[in-house]
Design an enzyme around this catalytic site. Sequence first.
Site, PDB file in Angstrom:
ATOM      1  N   LEU A   1      -1.238  10.945   8.876  1.00 38.21           N
ATOM      2  CA  LEU A   1      -1.865  12.126   8.296  1.00 38.21           C
ATOM      3  C   LEU A   1      -0.941  13.329   8.369  1.00 38.21           C
ATOM      4  O   LEU A   1      -0.336  13.606   9.410  1.00 38.21           O
ATOM      5  CB  LEU A   1      -3.159  12.472   9.036  1.00 38.21           C
ATOM      6  CG  LEU A   1      -4.348  11.514   8.932  1.00 38.21           C
ATOM      7  CD1 LEU A   1      -5.533  12.095   9.698  1.00 38.21           C
ATOM      8  CD2 LEU A   1      -4.722  11.267   7.487  1.00 38.21           C
ATOM      9  N   ASP A   2      -0.858  14.044   7.266  1.00 37.62           N
ATOM     10  CA  ASP A   2      -0.256  15.372   7.251  1.00 37.62           C
ATOM     11  C   ASP A   2      -1.207  16.329   7.984  1.00 37.62           C
ATOM     12  O   ASP A   2      -2.375  15.994   8.214  1.00 37.62           O
ATOM     13  CB  ASP A   2      -0.054  15.796   5.794  1.00 37.62           C
ATOM     14  CG  ASP A   2       0.479  17.203   5.649  1.00 37.62           C
ATOM     15  OD1 ASP A   2       1.411  17.559   6.377  1.00 37.62           O
ATOM     16  OD2 ASP A   2      -0.065  17.940   4.807  1.00 37.62           O
ATOM     17  N   LEU A   3      -0.728  17.511   8.336  1.00 41.32           N
ATOM     18  CA  LEU A   3      -1.569  18.469   9.060  1.00 41.32           C
ATOM     19  C   LEU A   3      -2.065  19.585   8.141  1.00 41.32           C
ATOM     20  O   LEU A   3      -3.243  19.642   7.791  1.00 41.32           O
ATOM     21  CB  LEU A   3      -0.795  19.059  10.239  1.00 41.32           C
ATOM     22  CG  LEU A   3      -1.561  20.046  11.122  1.00 41.32           C
ATOM     23  CD1 LEU A   3      -2.761  19.385  11.796  1.00 41.32           C
ATOM     24  CD2 LEU A   3      -0.626  20.651  12.174  1.00 41.32           C
TER      25      LEU A   3
END
Length: 234
Positions: free
Chosen positions: A15-17
């Site tokens: 996951l990207d933030l």
Amino acid sequence: MNVLSSLSHHDAILLDLDGTIIDSRAGIISSLHDAIRDLGHEPDPAEDLTWVVGPPLHDLVARVLTHYGDDRAEEAVRRYRYHYERRGMHRSPVFPGMREVIEAVTASGARLFLATSKPVHLARAILELRELTPYFTALYGARPDDTGAEKPELIAQLLEEHQIAKNRAIMVGDRRFDISGAHANHIRGLGVLWGYGGEEELTEAGADALVTDPGELMAAIRGQLAAAHIHPAE
């Protein structure tokens, strides 16, 4: 039946933030405005800075400063960091529904990883503020000096260090950098539309699928991983 029930410890969700887990726009832009003021300029309220959320910091600060005829990028980065760590990072609520996604992915048995261009110590602090750190197997991000922020290299390191098969991994993010980073490593890239990149950017980047709402994300992850098992990326 849980849509993630078929996942296992061999599956990895990256996951990207910013723009994927957290809505960090207000905190990032306000910190950038504070840095601009520190350099002696008044931020232009008409300038849309949404595009700054996501890319590596050094890549964007110099572009922002050209608007003010200033080339002190290194100083601007230092001032930005000061303001972001003091106030900006606290203005980063979790997008509605993403906490439930994170909990469900972890409950499914799959491994969850963070892959962000933000310095990893800041990413960790933000996740700790939201009590999300325990759900992640590991956090990957830039070094404190912002080096190591490029998604292709960052994802490659993550896959290698955790011995993840490329047909058992998927990258989820809101910007073209997430998709290109995934495809550079021959894994699927899933684009989310509640962030800052938008449909056009993600489509042009070649996202394998787009998701409009966090409530649809779990099924999309499962579907893309199932497809990757059948048709591994070249």
